[in-house]
Design a protein around this motif. Structure first.
Motif, PDB file in Angstrom:
ATOM      1  N   PHE A   1      36.805  30.423  39.347  1.00  0.00           N
ATOM      2  CA  PHE A   1      37.230  31.377  40.362  1.00  0.00           C
ATOM      3  C   PHE A   1      38.417  30.767  41.103  1.00  0.00           C
ATOM      4  CE2 PHE A   1      32.791  31.906  39.568  1.00  0.00           C
ATOM      5  CZ  PHE A   1      32.580  33.270  39.571  1.00  0.00           C
ATOM      6  N   ASP A   2      39.495  31.501  41.209  1.00  0.00           N
ATOM      7  CA  ASP A   2      40.657  31.052  41.973  1.00  0.00           C
ATOM      8  C   ASP A   2      40.726  31.935  43.212  1.00  0.00           C
ATOM      9  OD1 ASP A   2      43.083  30.350  43.065  1.00  0.00           O
ATOM     10  OD2 ASP A   2      44.158  30.369  41.161  1.00  0.00           O
ATOM     11  N   PHE A   3      40.431  31.347  44.352  1.00  0.00           N
ATOM     12  CA  PHE A   3      40.348  32.117  45.592  1.00  0.00           C
ATOM     13  C   PHE A   3      41.655  32.185  46.364  1.00  0.00           C
ATOM     14  CE2 PHE A   3      35.921  31.023  44.776  1.00  0.00           C
ATOM     15  CZ  PHE A   3      35.370  32.279  44.866  1.00  0.00           C
TER      16      PHE A   3
ATOM     17  N   TRP B   1      37.449  35.294  38.154  1.00  0.00           N
ATOM     18  CA  TRP B   1      37.876  36.014  39.356  1.00  0.00           C
ATOM     19  C   TRP B   1      39.124  35.357  39.942  1.00  0.00           C
ATOM     20  CZ3 TRP B   1      35.346  39.820  42.508  1.00  0.00           C
ATOM     21  CH2 TRP B   1      34.160  40.316  41.955  1.00  0.00           C
ATOM     22  N   LEU B   2      40.022  36.197  40.471  1.00  0.00           N
ATOM     23  CA  LEU B   2      41.191  35.729  41.212  1.00  0.00           C
ATOM     24  C   LEU B   2      41.308  36.532  42.496  1.00  0.00           C
ATOM     25  CD1 LEU B   2      43.946  35.771  38.436  1.00  0.00           C
ATOM     26  CD2 LEU B   2      42.944  33.742  39.438  1.00  0.00           C
ATOM     27  N   ILE B   3      41.744  35.876  43.530  1.00  0.00           N
ATOM     28  CA  ILE B   3      42.128  36.593  44.749  1.00  0.00           C
ATOM     29  C   ILE B   3      43.615  36.335  44.938  1.00  0.00           C
ATOM     30  CG2 ILE B   3      41.839  36.870  47.230  1.00  0.00           C
ATOM     31  CD1 ILE B   3      38.937  35.991  46.895  1.00  0.00           C
ATOM     32  N   ASN B   4      44.383  37.395  44.820  1.00  0.00           N
ATOM     33  CA  ASN B   4      45.832  37.346  44.902  1.00  0.00           C
ATOM     34  C   ASN B   4      46.216  37.567  46.366  1.00  0.00           C
ATOM     35  OD1 ASN B   4      48.164  36.974  43.467  1.00  0.00           O
ATOM     36  ND2 ASN B   4      48.404  39.108  42.935  1.00  0.00           N
ATOM     37  N   ILE B   5      46.872  36.598  46.965  1.00  0.00           N
ATOM     38  CA  ILE B   5      47.134  36.593  48.406  1.00  0.00           C
ATOM     39  C   ILE B   5      48.495  37.207  48.720  1.00  0.00           C
ATOM     40  CG2 ILE B   5      47.310  35.118  50.456  1.00  0.00           C
ATOM     41  CD1 ILE B   5      44.534  35.048  49.072  1.00  0.00           C
ATOM     42  N   GLY B   6      48.502  38.159  49.638  1.00  0.00           N
ATOM     43  CA  GLY B   6      49.746  38.737  50.126  1.00  0.00           C
ATOM     44  C   GLY B   6      50.250  37.962  51.327  1.00  0.00           C
TER      45      GLY B   6
ATOM     46  N   VAL C   1      40.384  40.873  39.651  1.00  0.00           N
ATOM     47  CA  VAL C   1      41.474  40.398  40.495  1.00  0.00           C
ATOM     48  C   VAL C   1      41.435  41.230  41.770  1.00  0.00           C
ATOM     49  CG1 VAL C   1      43.968  40.160  40.769  1.00  0.00           C
ATOM     50  CG2 VAL C   1      42.912  39.678  38.558  1.00  0.00           C
ATOM     51  N   LEU C   2      41.298  40.551  42.883  1.00  0.00           N
ATOM     52  CA  LEU C   2      41.283  41.212  44.185  1.00  0.00           C
ATOM     53  C   LEU C   2      42.607  40.952  44.891  1.00  0.00           C
ATOM     54  CD1 LEU C   2      37.714  40.144  45.334  1.00  0.00           C
ATOM     55  CD2 LEU C   2      38.389  42.257  44.180  1.00  0.00           C
ATOM     56  N   ALA C   3      42.984  41.851  45.762  1.00  0.00           N
ATOM     57  CA  ALA C   3      44.207  41.693  46.553  1.00  0.00           C
ATOM     58  C   ALA C   3      43.814  41.421  47.999  1.00  0.00           C
ATOM     59  CB  ALA C   3      45.058  42.951  46.467  1.00  0.00           C
ATOM     60  N   SER C   4      44.285  40.317  48.518  1.00  0.00           N
ATOM     61  CA  SER C   4      44.098  40.003  49.927  1.00  0.00           C
ATOM     62  C   SER C   4      45.375  40.422  50.656  1.00  0.00           C
ATOM     63  CB  SER C   4      43.851  38.499  50.104  1.00  0.00           C
ATOM     64  OG  SER C   4      43.845  38.166  51.470  1.00  0.00           O
ATOM     65  N   ILE C   5      45.251  41.431  51.476  1.00  0.00           N
ATOM     66  CA  ILE C   5      46.412  42.012  52.143  1.00  0.00           C
ATOM     67  C   ILE C   5      46.502  41.457  53.558  1.00  0.00           C
ATOM     68  CG2 ILE C   5      47.514  44.168  52.843  1.00  0.00           C
ATOM     69  CD1 ILE C   5      47.056  43.683  49.768  1.00  0.00           C
ATOM     70  N   TRP C   6      47.567  40.720  53.798  1.00  0.00           N
ATOM     71  CA  TRP C   6      47.751  40.116  55.104  1.00  0.00           C
ATOM     72  C   TRP C   6      49.178  39.638  55.236  1.00  0.00           C
ATOM     73  CZ3 TRP C   6      44.823  41.313  58.843  1.00  0.00           C
ATOM     74  CH2 TRP C   6      44.848  40.615  60.042  1.00  0.00           C
ATOM     75  N   TYR C   7      49.472  38.962  56.300  1.00  0.00           N
ATOM     76  CA  TYR C   7      50.801  38.412  56.547  1.00  0.00           C
ATOM     77  C   TYR C   7      50.694  36.928  56.817  1.00  0.00           C
ATOM     78  CZ  TYR C   7      52.246  43.204  56.793  1.00  0.00           C
ATOM     79  OH  TYR C   7      52.486  44.506  56.465  1.00  0.00           O
ATOM     80  N   HIS C   8      51.638  36.193  56.267  1.00  0.00           N
ATOM     81  CA  HIS C   8      51.693  34.751  56.497  1.00  0.00           C
ATOM     82  C   HIS C   8      51.961  34.519  57.982  1.00  0.00           C
ATOM     83  CE1 HIS C   8      53.091  30.602  56.231  1.00  0.00           C
ATOM     84  NE2 HIS C   8      52.381  30.565  55.103  1.00  0.00           N
TER      85      HIS C   8
END
Length: 95
Positions: A4-6, A33-38, A65-72
Motif C-alpha cells: 500500500f502506498d499512502f 492500493w495507492l493514495i494519490n495526493i493533490g 487508487v484514491l485521490a486525496s484532495i487538498w492543498y500543500h
C-alpha cells in the motif's frame, strides 16, 4: 504480501503522462492500493482523473487508487498571504 502506498504523486506533471506504466510497475510487485495526493487545483484534478480511470479500467481491476484532495501548506500560505496583503493594501490606500 500486498503493498500500500499512502502518499504518491502520479499526478505530478513529470509522471502524469506515464502514470499507467508506473501503476503497472507497482502492481507487478504486488501493489494493491495507492493514495494519490493533490497539492493544488491542477494536481487535484489529475488525482481525480487517475482515480476515475483506474476505477473504470479492467487492467487495474484488483487495484484501488484514491485521490486525496487538498492543498500543500505552502500553497495555502501563498493564497492566504496574497489575499491578506491585497486587503491590507486596499485598506491602507483608502482615503
Amino acid at each position: 504480501m500486498k503493498y500500500f502506498d499512502f502518499h504518491t504523486h502520479l499526478n505530478d506533471p513529470k509522471l502524469f503522462s506515464s502514470w499507467k506504466q508506473y501503476l503497472q510497475d507497482f502492481i507487478s510487485i504486488w501493489g494493491k492500493w495507492l493514495i494519490n495526493i493533490g497539492v493544488d487545483d491542477s494536481w487535484n484534478k489529475r488525482a481525480i482523473l487517475i482515480a476515475e480511470e483506474v476505477k473504470n479500467y479492467r487492467g487495474f481491476i484488483w487495484t484501488k487508487v484514491l485521490a486525496s484532495i487538498w492543498y500543500h501548506p505552502s500553497e495555502v500560505c501563498f493564497r492566504y498571504t496574497k489575499d491578506l496583503s491585497d486587503d491590507l493594501f486596499r485598506w491602507w490606500s483608502e482615503d
